[in-house]
Structures are given as C-alpha cells and as structure tokens.
Motif scaffolding. Structure first.
Motif, PDB file in Angstrom:
ATOM      1  N   GLU A   1       0.532  -0.785   0.489  1.00  0.00           N
ATOM      2  CA  GLU A   1      -0.097   0.246  -0.235  1.00  0.00           C
ATOM      3  C   GLU A   1       0.680   1.274   0.127  1.00  0.00           C
ATOM      4  O   GLU A   1       1.752   1.383   0.940  1.00  0.00           O
ATOM      5  CB  GLU A   1      -0.975   0.322   0.927  1.00  0.00           C
ATOM      6  N   GLY A   2       0.808   2.752  -0.430  1.00  0.00           N
ATOM      7  CA  GLY A   2       0.474   3.126  -0.563  1.00  0.00           C
ATOM      8  C   GLY A   2       2.099   3.409  -1.917  1.00  0.00           C
ATOM      9  O   GLY A   2       2.528   2.403  -2.026  1.00  0.00           O
ATOM     10  N   PHE A   3       3.723   4.423  -1.619  1.00  0.00           N
ATOM     11  CA  PHE A   3       4.471   4.217  -2.046  1.00  0.00           C
ATOM     12  C   PHE A   3       5.543   3.109  -2.495  1.00  0.00           C
ATOM     13  O   PHE A   3       5.639   2.732  -1.323  1.00  0.00           O
ATOM     14  CB  PHE A   3       5.764   5.312  -1.956  1.00  0.00           C
ATOM     15  N   TRP A   4       6.484   3.084  -3.510  1.00  0.00           N
ATOM     16  CA  TRP A   4       7.054   1.335  -3.395  1.00  0.00           C
ATOM     17  C   TRP A   4       9.000   2.190  -2.980  1.00  0.00           C
ATOM     18  O   TRP A   4       9.640   1.022  -3.771  1.00  0.00           O
ATOM     19  CB  TRP A   4       6.834   1.213  -4.980  1.00  0.00           C
ATOM     20  N   THR A   5       8.549   2.949  -2.563  1.00  0.00           N
ATOM     21  CA  THR A   5      10.248   3.685  -2.000  1.00  0.00           C
ATOM     22  C   THR A   5      11.026   3.137  -1.098  1.00  0.00           C
ATOM     23  O   THR A   5      11.749   3.891  -0.709  1.00  0.00           O
ATOM     24  CB  THR A   5      10.230   5.183  -2.691  1.00  0.00           C
ATOM     25  N   THR A   6      10.395   3.000  -0.070  1.00  0.00           N
ATOM     26  CA  THR A   6      10.871   2.431   1.551  1.00  0.00           C
ATOM     27  C   THR A   6      10.861   3.790   1.864  1.00  0.00           C
ATOM     28  O   THR A   6      10.754   4.629   1.757  1.00  0.00           O
ATOM     29  CB  THR A   6      12.021   1.975   1.765  1.00  0.00           C
ATOM     30  N   THR A   7      10.410   3.292   3.325  1.00  0.00           N
ATOM     31  CA  THR A   7      10.048   4.723   4.199  1.00  0.00           C
ATOM     32  C   THR A   7      11.128   5.242   4.567  1.00  0.00           C
ATOM     33  O   THR A   7      11.582   5.872   5.143  1.00  0.00           O
ATOM     34  CB  THR A   7       9.470   3.553   5.501  1.00  0.00           C
ATOM     35  N   CYS A   8      12.690   4.610   4.659  1.00  0.00           N
ATOM     36  CA  CYS A   8      14.089   5.031   5.107  1.00  0.00           C
ATOM     37  C   CYS A   8      14.137   6.314   4.261  1.00  0.00           C
ATOM     38  O   CYS A   8      14.248   7.652   4.269  1.00  0.00           O
ATOM     39  CB  CYS A   8      14.922   3.370   4.690  1.00  0.00           C
ATOM     40  N   ILE A   9      13.948   5.530   2.415  1.00  0.00           N
ATOM     41  CA  ILE A   9      14.113   6.565   1.576  1.00  0.00           C
ATOM     42  C   ILE A   9      12.727   7.649   1.603  1.00  0.00           C
ATOM     43  O   ILE A   9      13.305   9.183   1.661  1.00  0.00           O
ATOM     44  CB  ILE A   9      13.585   6.239   0.465  1.00  0.00           C
ATOM     45  N   ALA A  10      11.648   8.185   1.640  1.00  0.00           N
ATOM     46  CA  ALA A  10      10.212   8.104   1.406  1.00  0.00           C
ATOM     47  C   ALA A  10      10.353   9.404   2.515  1.00  0.00           C
ATOM     48  O   ALA A  10      10.543  11.155   2.591  1.00  0.00           O
ATOM     49  CB  ALA A  10       9.363   8.262   1.160  1.00  0.00           C
ATOM     50  N   VAL A  11       9.855   9.234   3.764  1.00  0.00           N
ATOM     51  CA  VAL A  11       9.962   9.722   4.804  1.00  0.00           C
ATOM     52  C   VAL A  11      10.504   9.584   6.160  1.00  0.00           C
ATOM     53  O   VAL A  11      10.781   9.850   6.987  1.00  0.00           O
ATOM     54  CB  VAL A  11       8.788   9.928   5.810  1.00  0.00           C
ATOM     55  N   GLY A  12      12.084   8.768   5.866  1.00  0.00           N
ATOM     56  CA  GLY A  12      12.805   7.945   7.017  1.00  0.00           C
ATOM     57  C   GLY A  12      14.810   8.619   6.988  1.00  0.00           C
ATOM     58  O   GLY A  12      14.809  10.071   6.936  1.00  0.00           O
ATOM     59  N   CYS A  13      15.003   8.021   7.437  1.00  0.00           N
ATOM     60  CA  CYS A  13      16.786   8.206   7.179  1.00  0.00           C
ATOM     61  C   CYS A  13      16.963   8.957   6.779  1.00  0.00           C
ATOM     62  O   CYS A  13      17.697   9.778   6.573  1.00  0.00           O
ATOM     63  CB  CYS A  13      17.192   6.380   6.902  1.00  0.00           C
TER      64      CYS A  13
END
Ligand SMILES: Cc1cc2nc3c(=O)[nH]c(=O)nc-3n(C[C@H](O)[C@H](O)[C@H](O)COP(=O)(O)OP(=O)(O)OC[C@H]3O[C@@H](n4cnc5c(N)ncnc54)[C@H](O)[C@@H]3O)c2cc1C
Ligand SMILES: NC(=O)c1ccc[n+]([C@@H]2O[C@H](COP(=O)([O-])OP(=O)(O)OC[C@H]3O[C@@H](n4cnc5c(N)ncnc54)[C@H](O)[C@@H]3O)[C@@H](O)[C@H]2O)c1
Length: 498
Positions: free
Chosen positions: A50-62
């Motif tokens: 569900e949602g973006f396929w670019t990982t939390t790390c890259i989209a809104v995290g690390c």
C-alpha cells in the motif's frame, strides 16, 4: 496458509483468485529484500504494497532526515566559526533547503524504482492487504492463498488520541514534515527520541524557533544516567528543551496578526508550573507503532502480546514459532532500524526457500543504534540496566570525557562522554553508551568488537592514529582494563592528555 478453507458459508464470495507459494505483504526495505531473495527459487510469488514503493527509509525516514541535518550542519558551522577567527553568517534559503531534501530523496528513490519496475507486473499488487478469517489474503478484488507469508508492513507515527483533530493543519509528523516547501518560523517538537532530537536540532540550526518537549527527563531513551545527563548538557547549549513536562492539551487558536490559526500546547513544566507554548506547527514524534493491528495475522495463527508484538518470534529469521509465517522489519518491533529490516527481510526470504540455494541466514545483529544529533548518541550491545540485572556479569565501567579530548578540542566539538561496560571475567565488552563527536565511528568499532568477540587486550593492541577523536576510545578501553586489574599494557603515555 489456508487455515479453514472450505468451511465458511460465504465461501462463494471469497473464492480464491490466486494460489501462490510465497506472499510478501509490504514492499519497504524488509519486504523488497525478502521478495528478491525468495524470487531466486520461486516463480509463484507475489508482493503486495500500500502506498509508495520506495521504502520508508528513503521517502520519509533515514534519508530525508539526514539530508535536512546535512543542510543544518552547514548553517551551524557557518554561524559558529567565530571562535576560529572566521566570521560568517549563514544566509538560509528555506525553500532551497527543503527542495534539495526532496530532490536528493528522488535521486535515492530512483534506484529503488528501477529495481521494482524490473519485477513482473503480475507479481506486484498495489493495495492494502488484510488477512481474512480463513487465513486468505484479501487485496483489491483478489483473494490469495499463500503457502508461506512474509509480513513486512513496517510502522507508522503514533499520534496521541485526539491530537490530529485538535491540531488540524498545524500537525506535522515525520510522514509530512519533509513536504514543507519552506522553513516555518516556529515549531514545537513533542518527543525527544531519535526522530524528535534529530529534527528539532536540524530545524533549530536552520533558524526555526524550536521548542522540544519530552515527558521524561531523558533524551534518546538513554538508560545510563551519566550519559543521559551529559547528552542533555551538550544539547541544551543550542536547543530549547522542556524535559519532564506534562502536556495537558493541544489545539489551535486564532492568530491575532492575520486570519490564520496558530498551534498551542498547554503543559506543566518540570517545576509543576502551568505554561503555554504557541507557534506555527507541532511536530509529533511520540514514537512509532507497527502496522499489524488491523492486518489479521491472528488468522494465520500468530499471537500478539498486549503491545502488538508477535510472540514466538525468531530474532534470526523473523519466523513465528514453526508457522510458515515470518514477520520482519519494523512490523515485529524487535529493533526498528534499517539494517535490521534489511537483514531480517533477506533471512526470511532465504528461509522460505528452505535455505537451499544462495541462502544466508544472518545471526541476530549486535544491538546498535545511532542518533544523528550533534553530538551524536550511540548505544551498542547490552544496556547498563540489562547488565545490572544479571549478577553473573561482573562489570566495570571504563570512561572517557570528550570535554578536553585533544582532537575534539581542536575541532571545537569537545562535549561528550563514553562509557564502556567491560566484563571482568572475560575481558570482553558487554556494551557501551556514548554521546560525543564521531560517535558513529566509535560505535561501529565497538559493535565490531562485540560481534567478533574481541578482547579488550586485542583492541588495545590495534593502532590508534594520533591525533584523532578515536583516541578517546582507547582512553576508555584503558580505563576498563585498569579497573579490571589486568595490567596488560603499561600506558603512562603523554598523548592521553592531549
Ligand atoms: C524520520 C525517521 C528517520 C529514521 N532514521 C533512521 C536512521 O537514520 N537509521 C536507521 O537505521 N533507521 C532509521 N529509521 C527507521 C527505518 O526507517 C525503519 O526501521 C525502516 O525503514 C523499516 O523498514 P521496513 O521494511 O520494516 O518498513 P517500511 O519501509 O515502512 O515498509 C513497509 C511497507 O508496508 C506497507 N504496508 C503496511 N501495511 C500494509 C498492508 N496492510 N498491506 C500492504 N502494504 C502495507 C507500507 O505502506 C510500506 O510501504 C528512521 C525512521 C524515521 C521515521
Ligand atoms: N537515527 C536513527 O537510527 C533513527 C532516527 C529516527 C527514527 N528511528 C527509528 O524510529 C523509531 C521511532 O522514533 P521516535 O523518536 O518517534 O520514537 P521513540 O519511542 O524513540 O521516542 C519517543 C519519545 O516521545 C516521548 N513521548 C511520548 N509521548 C509523549 C507525550 N505525550 N508527551 C511528551 N513526550 C512524549 C517519549 O518519552 C520518548 O522520549 C525509533 O525507535 C527508531 O527505531 C531511528
């Protein structure tokens, strides 16, 4: 994992549309690794996200958080060079700062996109999965029966009850803050964990009027009181922090100067006085919760405890007991960090392949975390309370202060303290906690030592170049050695003092 297939009256409505060997739910770092690994053996595999396929790390995290910190550090250095006789004032273009964060994020995301795009379309489903009472995975119009299920659904920001409604458009979380197109004038950050500390300091350094609230007199969840007090001392020099404050209410009120509304926080400060903060935004960084509550993993036989942590979790592979179910990454709450999500995903992907080919099951990583505030905060191995709970561990604490450490002072970053917990019986490091300069490198050396069972003697026999901040590590190791009363090395040397 079709637990009760064929037993329900409304089976006709739940016709299985696809049977797969492996279903991966969640396409973040853990899920993508699991999918890649399992795909080496199985063709009949699907990944649902569900949602973006670019990982939390890259989209809104690390990555966006470190990009913001990178800009903040440039500004800080420019504004704090006077002690070196270099006089400058940073001109901060807020729009450009936030645009670079997003541009660089897109750059990192493009690598992931390339990989995901290379996977066959019929193996990827975009949508929210849930597991029904028959143990079947429902997503969009599909009902999927999977022999093995890998749950890699990550975690989401936790927002205290009612705050989202009360704060409305003034509420920010790590999911939304990087979308700001300009730097705000003022901001409260609630929560002094990793997210709160990193972002509060970064925005402060970029000229935003930031106030940080935390309900405990503790930062970054530090469990060693001396390190915690030192961290507070170092951070207090540039951050406005209300630690030990109790927030009683939040909301918005009309802003006198124009027609907009401003946020407020009512709180009791650590002295018990009622206070109010007012400003533009409230960034809520009060922890994250694993995305598992609504998923229905219990229909696969998984038991959750009262904090939604899966019981019978193998920390090595993410497998739940002897079920064909694996819960990996932030979804299992074990160690919600990127490298752990990556390793667990890889191991679970290997496990579902029955470990036949190209499989490598990593041992559980030595606990290791870094908070990228300045000075950095690092924890490695066992924490002090964990060590103190075990009477068989005869421990000593080797210390070094970075307040006058040679290279740290040269660089003007001399605030910090390192504690190394050494085991008297084994001459090994049990754990360490640090706030100070270059902590990310010192942490890696300590994690390497613990993982590879290096003795303190072996560590002291390796070279430490002069003058480096890492010489502080040697001073702490020598202190451990001395307290262990094992006189391996005579070290009445001069360089310890500069
Ligand atoms: C601001 C911030 C900074 C961070 N900085 C660091 C750092 O410096 N170093 C570090 O080690 N860690 C850091 N982390 C933590 C790190 O980002 C996470 O540990 C890691 O990204 C977790 O990866 P994951 O694969 O478990 O989950 P994710 O990457 O979140 O992937 C989970 C995916 O599952 C999807 N999903 C959820 N439910 C469903 C469902 N029902 N159906 C289908 N799909 C679903 C989600 O939409 C998401 O795409 C940071 C986190 C934040 C928020
Ligand atoms: N550098 C990194 O590795 C990094 C950076 C960011 C995030 N992360 C990951 O993200 C996870 C979540 O980070 P986080 O900082 O959101 O959570 P956290 O649990 O680490 O910290 C939350 C803080 O908020 C405080 N808090 C909670 N409710 C509060 C309230 N009502 N009022 C005041 N204070 C309150 C808690 O006391 C705690 O100090 C971390 O555990 C970590 O795994 C890692």
């Amino acid at each position: 994992m079709n637990k009760k297939s064929g037993t329900s009256a409304d089976d006709s409505k739940r016709k299985v549309t696809r049977k797969v060997t492996v279903a991966v739910i969640g396409a973040g770092t853990a899920g993508q690794n699991a999918f890649r690994q399992a795909s080496k053996i199985f063709d009949n595999i699907v990944i649902i996200n569900e949602g973006f396929w670019t990982t939390t790390c890259i989209a809104v995290g690390c990555m966006p958080s470190k990009l913001l910190i990178a800009a903040a550090d440039r500004a800080h250095e420019a504004n704090h060079s006077a002690e070196f006789g270099v006089h400058a004032t940073a001109q901060i273009d807020g729009k450009q700062v936030m645009q670079r964060v997003r541009d660089e994020r897109s750059h990192f995301a493009s690598y992931i996109k390339e990989q995901v795009d290379s996977w066959p379309d019929h193996k990827k489903i975009a949508g929210r999965a849930c597991i029904n009472e028959h143990g079947l995975i429902e997503v969009n119009d599909e009902v999927i029966e999977a022999s093995k299920v890998i749950v890699a659904t990550g975690s989401s920001p936790f927002i205290p009850d009612g705050w989202a409604e009360k704060l409305g458009h003034t509420l920010l979380t790590s999911d939304t803050v990087f979308e700001l197109t300009d730097l705000p004038k003022s901001m409260a950050v609630v929560g002094a964990g990793s997210v709160g500390l990193e972002l509060a300091q970064a925005f402060t350094r970029l000229g935003v009027d930031v106030t940080l609230f935390n309900r405990e007199k503790r930062v970054a969840g530090l469990k060693d009181d001396d390190i915690n007090n030192k961290a507070i001392d170092c951070l207090n020099r540039e951050l406005t922090m209300h630690l030990g404050s109790k927030i009683s209410n939040v909301g918005t009120q009309a802003n006198g100067s124009n027609n907009s509304s401003a946020a407020f926080i009512d709180y009791e400060d650590s002295a018990g006085e009622s206070q109010q903060w007012q400003g533009e935004y409230v960034l809520v960084a009060t922890g994250r919760r694993n995305n598992i509550k609504q998923l229905g993993v219990e229909y696969l036989g998984v038991e959750l405890d009262n904090k939604n942590r899966p019981k019978h979790l193998s920390e090595k592979t993410g497998q739940i007991g002897d079920l064909n179910v694996y819960i990996v990454g932030d979804a299992n709450v074990h160690l919600p960090l990127l490298h752990v999500a990556s390793d667990e995903g890889y191991s679970a992907g290997s496990m579902v392949c029955d470990n036949k080919k190209a499989a490598y099951i990593r041992p559980p990583a030595t606990p290791f975390s870094i908070v990228f505030c300045a000075p950095q905060i690092v924890n490695v191995g066992l924490s002090l309370p964990e060590i103190q709970q075990d009477p068989t561990l005869e421990y000593v604490i080797g210390r070094v202060s970075f307040d006058n450490q040679g290279r740290s002072r040269v660089m003007g970053v001399n605030c910090g303290l390192l504690h190394i917990y050494g085991c008297k019986k084994t001459d090994r490091i049990l754990g360490a906690s640090m706030v100070g300069p270059d902590a990310e490198y010192i942490g890696h050396i300590l994690a390497t030592a613990i993982t590879n069972d290096l003795s303190i003697k072996a560590m002291l026999d390796t070279p430490f170049y002069h003058p480096t901040i890492l010489e502080g590590l040697r001073t702490a190791l020598r202190d451990v050695q001395q307290k262990m009363e094992i006189p391996y090395q005579y070290h009445d040397t001069q360089e310890a003092s500069f």
